[in-house]
Scaffold this active site. Sequence first.
Site, short mmCIF file in Angstrom:
data_model
loop_
_atom_site.label_atom_id
_atom_site.label_comp_id
_atom_site.label_asym_id
_atom_site.label_seq_id
_atom_site.Cartn_x
_atom_site.Cartn_y
_atom_site.Cartn_z
N SER A 30 41.23 59.99 37.63
CA SER A 30 40.78 58.61 37.40
C SER A 30 40.58 57.93 36.00
CB SER A 30 39.49 57.92 37.98
OG SER A 30 38.29 58.87 37.52
N ASN A 117 28.00 61.88 39.97
CA ASN A 117 27.59 60.78 41.14
C ASN A 117 26.65 59.90 40.49
OD1 ASN A 117 29.26 62.53 42.28
ND2 ASN A 117 27.70 63.00 43.82
N THR A 162 39.46 11.13 51.71
CA THR A 162 38.89 12.02 52.55
C THR A 162 40.22 12.21 53.41
OG1 THR A 162 38.32 10.36 54.05
CG2 THR A 162 36.56 11.28 52.79
N HIS A 163 40.30 13.42 54.04
CA HIS A 163 41.78 13.42 54.85
C HIS A 163 43.12 13.43 53.80
CE1 HIS A 163 38.99 13.55 58.25
NE2 HIS A 163 38.79 12.69 57.79
N SER A 284 61.79 24.14 33.74
CA SER A 284 62.47 24.98 34.66
C SER A 284 63.65 25.43 34.00
CB SER A 284 62.75 24.19 35.77
OG SER A 284 64.15 24.56 36.56
N LYS A 290 62.13 19.21 34.36
CA LYS A 290 60.70 19.55 34.82
C LYS A 290 59.78 19.79 34.17
CE LYS A 290 60.63 20.89 38.96
NZ LYS A 290 59.78 20.38 39.99
N GLU A 297 48.61 26.54 39.25
CA GLU A 297 49.16 27.23 40.13
C GLU A 297 48.94 28.59 40.06
OE1 GLU A 297 53.04 24.32 40.86
OE2 GLU A 297 53.42 26.11 40.10
N GLN A 329 35.75 56.26 44.05
CA GLN A 329 36.41 56.21 42.95
C GLN A 329 37.55 55.03 42.89
OE1 GLN A 329 37.59 59.86 40.72
NE2 GLN A 329 39.75 59.37 41.06
N1 ARG Z 1 35.48 59.61 38.80
C1 ARG Z 1 34.63 59.86 39.94
C2 ARG Z 1 34.27 58.32 40.37
O1 ARG Z 1 34.87 57.54 40.12
C3 ARG Z 1 33.22 60.31 39.40
C4 ARG Z 1 32.49 60.92 40.34
C5 ARG Z 1 32.87 62.31 40.68
N2 ARG Z 1 32.05 62.85 41.57
C6 ARG Z 1 32.35 63.82 42.37
N3 ARG Z 1 31.65 64.44 42.99
N4 ARG Z 1 33.64 63.97 42.58
O2 ARG Z 1 33.57 58.24 41.50
#
Ligand code: ARG
Length: 464
Positions: A30, A117, A162-163, A284, A290, A297, A329
């Site tokens: 990650s 964790n 309204t509407h 445009s 335009k 938008e 994650q």
């Molecule tokens: N990169 C993990 C997350 O975003 C961190 C925690 C990972 N914990 C584990 N037991 N694999 O959740």
Amino acid sequence: MTKPAPKQKKAWSGRFSQPVDAFVQHFTASVSFDKRLAQHDIAGSLAHARMLAGCGVLARADLKAIENGLARVRAEIRAGKFAWSVASEDVHGNIERRLVELAGDAGKRLHTARSRNDQVATDLRLWLRDEIDDIAGKLISLAEALLAQATRHAALVMPGFTHLQVAQPVTFGHHLLAYVAMFERDRARLADCRRRVNVLPLGAAALAGTTFPIDRERVARELGFEGVAENSLDAVSDRDFAIEFAACAALMMVHLSRFAEELILWMNPRLGFVKIPDRFCTGSSIMPQKKNPDVPELVRGKSGRVIGHLVALLALMKGQPLAYNKDNQEDKEPLFDTVDTVKDCLQAFAALTAGLQPQAKAMRAAALQGHATATDLADYLVRKGLPFRDAHEAVARAVRAAESAGCDLAALPLKTLQRFSGKIGKDVFKVLTLEGSVAARDHIGGTAPRQVRAAIARVRALLA
Ligand code: ARG
């Protein structure tokens, strides 16, 4: 699958007889997105290390080495010189790897009484708390831009719909204050959400707590948390704080999207109620004439993705048994994108609002076309003693006469009006004018310019 990933030992590799598959390494990593949490990860680690030293779990010398090491890591990251590596999986693994390079065994001791964790849940809460404060500031800037316009145009008459049909005249200031009310509620919702974000998970460790004599209150104090998460299983697993934030954000985007939709309608040459500066428009590539409202938008479009992120986070959570699962994650990218999108849209709208140029003539012409003061005539007859239902009926017939005469109700001659009720006198024209109509709605929450100014003063007092 693919070949084993090269070199670099994992923090957990002791348990395994084979190196992790190269694809799996990329698939599970990650770091590409959670490195965004780095500064908050370091803040959390420093508080944890200081607490461990205070509790006698970590030697003072080790604490010093960790503090120096993390200061260096922080500087390297800020300078863009930090070597992020997929092999170290996530932001936590990367920072720890570098810390061990710099501080040796002391660095290896930092993870005592902690798990990734509770670490990641802490990082995310710290990060989100800062972002909430930033977003709250941006909501205030937008409210201020709206208030400035509302002040300038407290008495400017436009048709209220309204509407999507002309209903009654309102003032432009009053219309803008409706959005101030929405954004102020959004800010209050965020402030409420922040209280539940601002709770410390650290100390929950992997899921059950730790065998070390830790002081969670001390860590909470140092990190500015208002309290300590009470249950370790809950602390590492639930992401309801993120979901709640995403819900606040989605609602905020819905408000921005409604405003965007109105600007787009107002800018349509058929209405021509507002102009926005050219710097917010685009042209445009094929149609030379335009001038398109791309910014509103896009904001309207981006509300869709924020709503999507809320749904993604809810779905992410719903099937998870206690406690931490790697599913979590997946909370980061939707959350990060929600924050980025909301901040950009708020910034765009604060600037856009400041630049709005209402077109008084077009507004007035439109308000004069839909019999907008018909209710005023009915109210006039009620004041002269007619029951409201009968007054409504009499005015409806007058409106039909105006329709067949091809003019607005207010443009009918007195003689014609009197055909529908003998109670109508010369004084009727005071109530049939647009200015008379708005000025008459003179109570809290009404559109009278006097009330608009009073409402502005009340919000300004809240913001001060
Ligand atoms: N990169 C993990 C997350 O975003 C961190 C925690 C990972 N914990 C584990 N037991 N694999 O959740």
